[in-house]
Write an enzyme that holds these catalytic residues in place. Structure first.
Site, PDB file in Angstrom:
ATOM      1  N   GLY A 179       0.806  -1.218   0.000  1.00 61.49           N
ATOM      2  CA  GLY A 179       0.000   0.000   0.000  1.00 61.49           C
ATOM      3  C   GLY A 179       0.837   1.265   0.000  1.00 61.49           C
ATOM      4  O   GLY A 179       0.582   2.195  -0.773  1.00 61.49           O
ATOM      5  N   ASN A 216       8.235  -0.213   9.671  1.00 64.06           N
ATOM      6  CA  ASN A 216       8.114  -0.118  11.133  1.00 64.06           C
ATOM      7  C   ASN A 216       8.540  -1.410  11.837  1.00 64.06           C
ATOM      8  O   ASN A 216       8.516  -2.466  11.223  1.00 64.06           O
ATOM      9  CB  ASN A 216       6.666   0.227  11.500  1.00 64.06           C
ATOM     10  N   ARG A 238       1.319  15.022   9.625  1.00 59.92           N
ATOM     11  CA  ARG A 238       0.133  14.904  10.487  1.00 59.92           C
ATOM     12  C   ARG A 238       0.039  16.108  11.424  1.00 59.92           C
ATOM     13  O   ARG A 238      -1.041  16.691  11.605  1.00 59.92           O
ATOM     14  CB  ARG A 238       0.209  13.624  11.322  1.00 59.92           C
ATOM     15  N   HIS A 254       9.613   7.410  16.320  1.00 62.70           N
ATOM     16  CA  HIS A 254       8.499   7.264  15.375  1.00 62.70           C
ATOM     17  C   HIS A 254       7.439   6.291  15.879  1.00 62.70           C
ATOM     18  O   HIS A 254       6.853   5.554  15.108  1.00 62.70           O
ATOM     19  CB  HIS A 254       9.043   6.834  14.001  1.00 62.70           C
TER      20      HIS A 254
END
Length: 311
Positions: free
Chosen positions: A11, A119, A153, A177
């Site tokens: 994605g 991540n 964000r 993060h």
């Protein structure tokens, strides 16, 4: 200028590839790699977009053809978060993926600037660093954890709260993060002020924004489109700097001077060799200083997990 997107069928990878096909400088080469057989098809699909960027896709076990001659490598390979998972749960799968890819990068394109998106970034970046060190090719100026999503964000949420143009809002975000290690420096945002309650609520929302998206997608994925945008912003900044543009400043999770932790997200000036200078994080409010002091053990622990994984 060659940019390789690793994990390009996912994605994030597809969103990032679409943006780069549209926005890389004319004459750039874009290479897509993923273990998934669909990857050459993703490249074929994107190749129909009329921009002066050549694109090729590679699938299978070996990323070598995508990495050959790459100036910038953006790594988004790995599994995504599902509801109930935190970024640490991702570690069990993604640590091995990043380690294997770093081993390839060390051999095929050791001089490339490498941006890690996979991540948990707090841990995957130290993993890549340890692998590159073992291979004798580590250059701390050229390895980055892409934390740009925390910045965009923050800019979006602050703009919405204060009725500003999000394109004009700048919010420094430091630390790491994930969770409490994400620290927006709201006291440094120019032209706006916040109540103590707003600071606490905004900080929490920024720290938990990834979970907000995971839950909203109801098991259908994690933040892919906004992460693609964030990775594109960082990738284009790297490309500009490598091509000699001056005064390119972004935020990223890099090996610093160790003042706070061995790796730390902070403002950096980018140049022809990657990190040209680490910029000062500026003056913190009492709230921010307490948050920074309170997160460092968590951040150092995340880093240590990565170091131990490669040993």
């Amino acid at each position: 200028m060659k940019v390789a997107v690793i994990g390009a069928a996912g994605g994030i990878g597809q969103a990032l590839a679409l943006l780069l096909k549209n926005r890389l400088p004319a004459g750039s080469d874009l290479a897509l790699y993923d273990i998934a057989p669909v990857t050459p098809g993703v490249a074929a699909d994107l190749s129909h977009i009329p921009t002066p960027v050549t694109i090729k896709g590679y699938a299978g076990e070996d990323p070598t053809p995508a990495l050959e001659g790459a100036d910038v490598v953006l790594v988004s390979a790995g599994v995504a978060r599902k509801p109930g998972m935190d970024r640490a749960d991702l570690f069990n799968v993604n640590a091995g993926i990043v380690k294997a890819l770093a081993e390839k990068i060390a051999v095929v394109c050791p001089k490339a600037c490498v941006g890690i998106i996979t991540n948990p970034v707090n841990t995957t970046v130290p993993i890549a660093a340890e692998v590159l060190k073992k291979a004798g090719v580590y250059d701390k100026r050229k390895l980055f954890g892409v934390t740009t999503l925390d910045v965009i964000r923050s800019e979006t949420f602050v703009a919405a709260l204060k009725d500003k143009d999000p394109g004009q809002v700048r919010v420094p975000v430091i630390g790491g993060h994930s969770g409490v290690t994400i620290l927006p420096l709201l006291s440094q945002v120019e032209g706006v002020s916040f109540t103590d309650e707003e600071v606490a609520a905004l900080t929490k929302r920024i720290q938990n924004a990834g979970t907000e998206v995971v839950e909203a997608k109801a098991g259908g994925g994690s933040a892919t489109l906004s992460m693609g945008q964030a990775a594109c912003r960082f990738g284009l900044a790297l490309v500009k700097a490598l091509q000699g543009e001056s005064d390119v400043v972004e935020y990223a999770y890099v090996e610093g001077e160790g003042e706070y932790a061995p790796f730390f997200a902070q403002p950096i000036k980018l140049g022809k060799n990657g990190v040209e200078a680490l910029l000062d994080i500026g003056k913190l409010s009492a709230y921010e200083q307490a948050a920074l002091d309170g997160m460092l053990d968590t951040l150092k622990g995340d880093i240590q997990i990565g170091v131990e994984f490669v040993k």
